[in-house]
Design a protein around this motif. Sequence first.
Motif, PDB file in Angstrom:
ATOM      1  N   THR A 268       0.856  -1.183   0.000  1.00 10.96           N
ATOM      2  CA  THR A 268       0.000   0.000   0.000  1.00 10.96           C
ATOM      3  C   THR A 268       0.887   1.226   0.000  1.00 10.96           C
ATOM      4  O   THR A 268       1.680   1.424   0.935  1.00 10.96           O
ATOM      5  N   ARG A 269       0.815   2.004  -1.037  1.00 10.93           N
ATOM      6  CA  ARG A 269       1.624   3.217  -1.091  1.00 10.93           C
ATOM      7  C   ARG A 269       1.221   4.154   0.043  1.00 10.93           C
ATOM      8  O   ARG A 269       0.053   4.195   0.452  1.00 10.93           O
ATOM      9  N   VAL A 270       2.179   4.911   0.548  1.00 11.61           N
ATOM     10  CA  VAL A 270       1.892   5.897   1.589  1.00 11.61           C
ATOM     11  C   VAL A 270       0.891   6.908   1.028  1.00 11.61           C
ATOM     12  O   VAL A 270       1.110   7.484  -0.033  1.00 11.61           O
ATOM     13  N   GLY A 271      -0.233   7.075   1.753  1.00 11.30           N
ATOM     14  CA  GLY A 271      -1.260   8.004   1.302  1.00 11.30           C
ATOM     15  C   GLY A 271      -2.301   7.390   0.389  1.00 11.30           C
ATOM     16  O   GLY A 271      -3.227   8.084  -0.057  1.00 11.30           O
ATOM     17  N   ALA A 272      -2.178   6.079   0.103  1.00 13.06           N
ATOM     18  CA  ALA A 272      -3.128   5.419  -0.789  1.00 13.06           C
ATOM     19  C   ALA A 272      -4.207   4.716   0.024  1.00 13.06           C
ATOM     20  O   ALA A 272      -3.999   4.351   1.191  1.00 13.06           O
ATOM     21  N   ALA A 273      -5.369   4.490  -0.581  1.00  9.16           N
ATOM     22  CA  ALA A 273      -6.482   3.842   0.113  1.00  9.16           C
ATOM     23  C   ALA A 273      -6.584   2.367  -0.226  1.00  9.16           C
ATOM     24  O   ALA A 273      -7.270   1.619   0.475  1.00  9.16           O
ATOM     25  N   SER A 274      -5.921   1.924  -1.269  1.00 10.29           N
ATOM     26  CA  SER A 274      -6.024   0.523  -1.689  1.00 10.29           C
ATOM     27  C   SER A 274      -4.641  -0.091  -1.855  1.00 10.29           C
ATOM     28  O   SER A 274      -3.637   0.607  -2.007  1.00 10.29           O
ATOM     29  N   SER A 275      -4.622  -1.427  -1.833  1.00 13.24           N
ATOM     30  CA  SER A 275      -3.364  -2.166  -1.958  1.00 13.24           C
ATOM     31  C   SER A 275      -3.134  -2.624  -3.395  1.00 13.24           C
ATOM     32  O   SER A 275      -4.076  -2.702  -4.197  1.00 13.24           O
ATOM     33  N   ILE A 276      -1.888  -2.956  -3.674  1.00 15.37           N
ATOM     34  CA  ILE A 276      -1.497  -3.398  -5.013  1.00 15.37           C
ATOM     35  C   ILE A 276      -0.820  -4.754  -4.883  1.00 15.37           C
ATOM     36  O   ILE A 276       0.110  -4.910  -4.079  1.00 15.37           O
ATOM     37  N   PRO A 277      -1.249  -5.771  -5.626  1.00 14.00           N
ATOM     38  CA  PRO A 277      -0.597  -7.084  -5.537  1.00 14.00           C
ATOM     39  C   PRO A 277       0.802  -7.059  -6.152  1.00 14.00           C
ATOM     40  O   PRO A 277       1.023  -6.434  -7.198  1.00 14.00           O
ATOM     41  N   VAL A 278       1.737  -7.712  -5.479  1.00 15.71           N
ATOM     42  CA  VAL A 278       3.111  -7.824  -5.985  1.00 15.71           C
ATOM     43  C   VAL A 278       3.613  -9.248  -5.780  1.00 15.71           C
ATOM     44  O   VAL A 278       3.220  -9.927  -4.839  1.00 15.71           O
ATOM     45  N   ASP A 279       4.464  -9.662  -6.677  1.00 17.28           N
ATOM     46  CA  ASP A 279       5.099 -10.980  -6.582  1.00 17.28           C
ATOM     47  C   ASP A 279       6.600 -10.750  -6.477  1.00 17.28           C
ATOM     48  O   ASP A 279       7.278 -10.518  -7.480  1.00 17.28           O
ATOM     49  N   VAL A 280       7.101 -10.788  -5.258  1.00 18.55           N
ATOM     50  CA  VAL A 280       8.505 -10.451  -5.016  1.00 18.55           C
ATOM     51  C   VAL A 280       9.163 -11.522  -4.155  1.00 18.55           C
ATOM     52  O   VAL A 280       8.593 -11.968  -3.160  1.00 18.55           O
ATOM     53  N   ARG A 281      10.330 -11.919  -4.554  1.00 22.91           N
ATOM     54  CA  ARG A 281      11.148 -12.775  -3.695  1.00 22.91           C
ATOM     55  C   ARG A 281      12.088 -11.875  -2.913  1.00 22.91           C
ATOM     56  O   ARG A 281      12.826 -11.076  -3.500  1.00 22.91           O
ATOM     57  N   VAL A 282      12.082 -12.023  -1.597  1.00 23.27           N
ATOM     58  CA  VAL A 282      12.910 -11.163  -0.748  1.00 23.27           C
ATOM     59  C   VAL A 282      14.126 -11.931  -0.254  1.00 23.27           C
ATOM     60  O   VAL A 282      14.015 -13.040   0.297  1.00 23.27           O
ATOM     61  N   ILE A 283      15.280 -11.339  -0.467  1.00 22.36           N
ATOM     62  CA  ILE A 283      16.542 -11.855   0.070  1.00 22.36           C
ATOM     63  C   ILE A 283      17.128 -10.761   0.945  1.00 22.36           C
ATOM     64  O   ILE A 283      17.299  -9.621   0.501  1.00 22.36           O
ATOM     65  N   ALA A 284      17.391 -11.088   2.202  1.00 20.32           N
ATOM     66  CA  ALA A 284      17.932 -10.118   3.149  1.00 20.32           C
ATOM     67  C   ALA A 284      19.367 -10.479   3.491  1.00 20.32           C
ATOM     68  O   ALA A 284      19.793 -11.626   3.330  1.00 20.32           O
ATOM     69  N   ALA A 285      20.103  -9.494   3.971  1.00 19.19           N
ATOM     70  CA  ALA A 285      21.497  -9.737   4.354  1.00 19.19           C
ATOM     71  C   ALA A 285      21.856  -8.897   5.563  1.00 19.19           C
ATOM     72  O   ALA A 285      21.278  -7.826   5.799  1.00 19.19           O
ATOM     73  N   SER A 286      22.798  -9.385   6.337  1.00 17.13           N
ATOM     74  CA  SER A 286      23.279  -8.652   7.506  1.00 17.13           C
ATOM     75  C   SER A 286      24.659  -9.142   7.885  1.00 17.13           C
ATOM     76  O   SER A 286      24.985 -10.323   7.699  1.00 17.13           O
ATOM     77  N   ASN A 287      25.473  -8.220   8.431  1.00 15.53           N
ATOM     78  CA  ASN A 287      26.783  -8.622   8.941  1.00 15.53           C
ATOM     79  C   ASN A 287      26.755  -8.801  10.464  1.00 15.53           C
ATOM     80  O   ASN A 287      27.792  -8.984  11.083  1.00 15.53           O
ATOM     81  N   ARG A 288      25.556  -8.746  11.036  1.00 22.33           N
ATOM     82  CA  ARG A 288      25.399  -8.945  12.476  1.00 22.33           C
ATOM     83  C   ARG A 288      24.741 -10.285  12.750  1.00 22.33           C
ATOM     84  O   ARG A 288      24.132 -10.895  11.870  1.00 22.33           O
ATOM     85  N   HIS A 289      24.854 -10.759  13.993  1.00 16.03           N
ATOM     86  CA  HIS A 289      24.257 -12.033  14.382  1.00 16.03           C
ATOM     87  C   HIS A 289      22.779 -11.802  14.672  1.00 16.03           C
ATOM     88  O   HIS A 289      22.398 -11.341  15.749  1.00 16.03           O
ATOM     89  N   LEU A 290      21.930 -12.132  13.717  1.00 19.27           N
ATOM     90  CA  LEU A 290      20.499 -11.846  13.827  1.00 19.27           C
ATOM     91  C   LEU A 290      19.834 -12.669  14.923  1.00 19.27           C
ATOM     92  O   LEU A 290      18.912 -12.188  15.593  1.00 19.27           O
ATOM     93  N   GLU A 291      20.298 -13.904  15.125  1.00 18.05           N
ATOM     94  CA  GLU A 291      19.710 -14.726  16.186  1.00 18.05           C
ATOM     95  C   GLU A 291      19.938 -14.080  17.547  1.00 18.05           C
ATOM     96  O   GLU A 291      19.063 -14.101  18.418  1.00 18.05           O
ATOM     97  N   GLN A 292      21.109 -13.500  17.724  1.00 18.79           N
ATOM     98  CA  GLN A 292      21.397 -12.807  18.988  1.00 18.79           C
ATOM     99  C   GLN A 292      20.518 -11.570  19.139  1.00 18.79           C
ATOM    100  O   GLN A 292      20.049 -11.268  20.232  1.00 18.79           O
TER     101      GLN A 292
END
Length: 454
Positions: A268-292
């Motif tokens: 949902t865009r900021v300021g919008a009243a409706s949502s938009i469908p998207v098909d996205v694969r998300v890959i995240a990365a970090s140099n910190r210990h996320l479990e900690q």
Amino acid sequence: MSDKTPRILFVDDDLVTCRVMQRNCDNANYHCQAYQNAHDCLSAFTNEGADLVITDLRMPDMNGFELLSEIRKIDTVVPVLVMTGYSSVENAVEAMKRGASDFIKKPFDFAELRLLMERALKATRLHNENRLLKKRLEENRNHFGMIGDSAIMKTLFNTIEKVSEVRCSAIISGESGTGKELVARALHDYSPRKDEPFVAVDCGALTTTLLESELFGHEKGAFTGATQRKYGVMEQADGGTLFLDEICNISDTMQIKLMRALESGTVTRVGAASSIPVDVRVIAASNRHLEQMVEEGTLRHDFYHRLNVVNIHVPSLSERREDIPALIEKFVREFAQRYVRQVEGFDKASMRRLCDANWPGNVRELRNTIERSVILAEGPILHWEGAPSQQNSSGLPVQFSEQEFFSLNELEQEYIHHVLRCFNGKKTRAAEVLGIDKTTLWRKLRRLETDEAV
């Protein structure tokens, strides 16, 4: 060089010589083009290339030396044979120094010239075959844009191959400079989504407000300064891959909003009243210990587990030191070409220091170090004394290891190079410091150069 009939360019200001050469080459199954001036020959070479160039040295307007220099600016490999009279052998020797492959005295017998031509063509063919073989070996060693033959890198490559085939989210962990974005790009480039967008966002560089607008977009007038509609990166990456670097830096509020977007498959865009469908694969990365961070409460456990379907660890250089020489070789070639430096690589002592050094910035730091060394190179052999923090800080003149030992010849070689560098290559001053005469220093340097070339 062509695998078919060799293409020869021949230039001599004597018309009879050109005709005789043309006739002999036709009989020998060479494709020969003969010219009476160097400008025409150079123009033909520039436009169409050649497998071999044969030129007289003494010609009006542009002589053979000048032609040779112009050809070498275009191609450093193509063989160039020079012709010279009996009284001008010195000129032929000078041409060899400038890059000619061989020379023949005039008047010449074609049978003798043909032997030189075949030898030059064979040498070029072997050079090209070796270069192709080296390229193929490099391609076999260069997986997904990354270099490594170590067991831990082979495990990484195997994981990339498996994960790239599926749509699941993934978290890439590893120290700064290990190449996490390269892994993310490989997961995209070798996936069914490879023809769709790959969009990267540095989460650590944006505030919560800016990050929300960056991810989801906004409508015109949604806030002060929003003068027009903006499409967020999740929309831009629709059908492809969204890479969120340094995911550990986003706020709790943004974690919730992003998690909902991923679960619903809409934005949902900021300021919008409706949502938009998207098909996205998300890959995240970090140099910190996320479990900690999850245990400490600074990262939401539901958000973490939503992304952490697969965790891919990118090893640090300290975990794969055996790959450092191959990385160094690659970076030396890359920067030698970029900055037009005639460098061959590092001396043995420098290579040993590079492989043993601590690299907190990992591949990025190593790459920057090699780039700096190539830029500041004073000769074909590069030297590296080590980073200031890694150099000997004890009071001893030399620091010795209890695990690694060197021969006296290796120690002498390293110390001589060290003293020469300290005095900017001035051999007389270096000899005084070393306690030997200049002749002895010259003799030792010649021996060391011979040893390094072996």
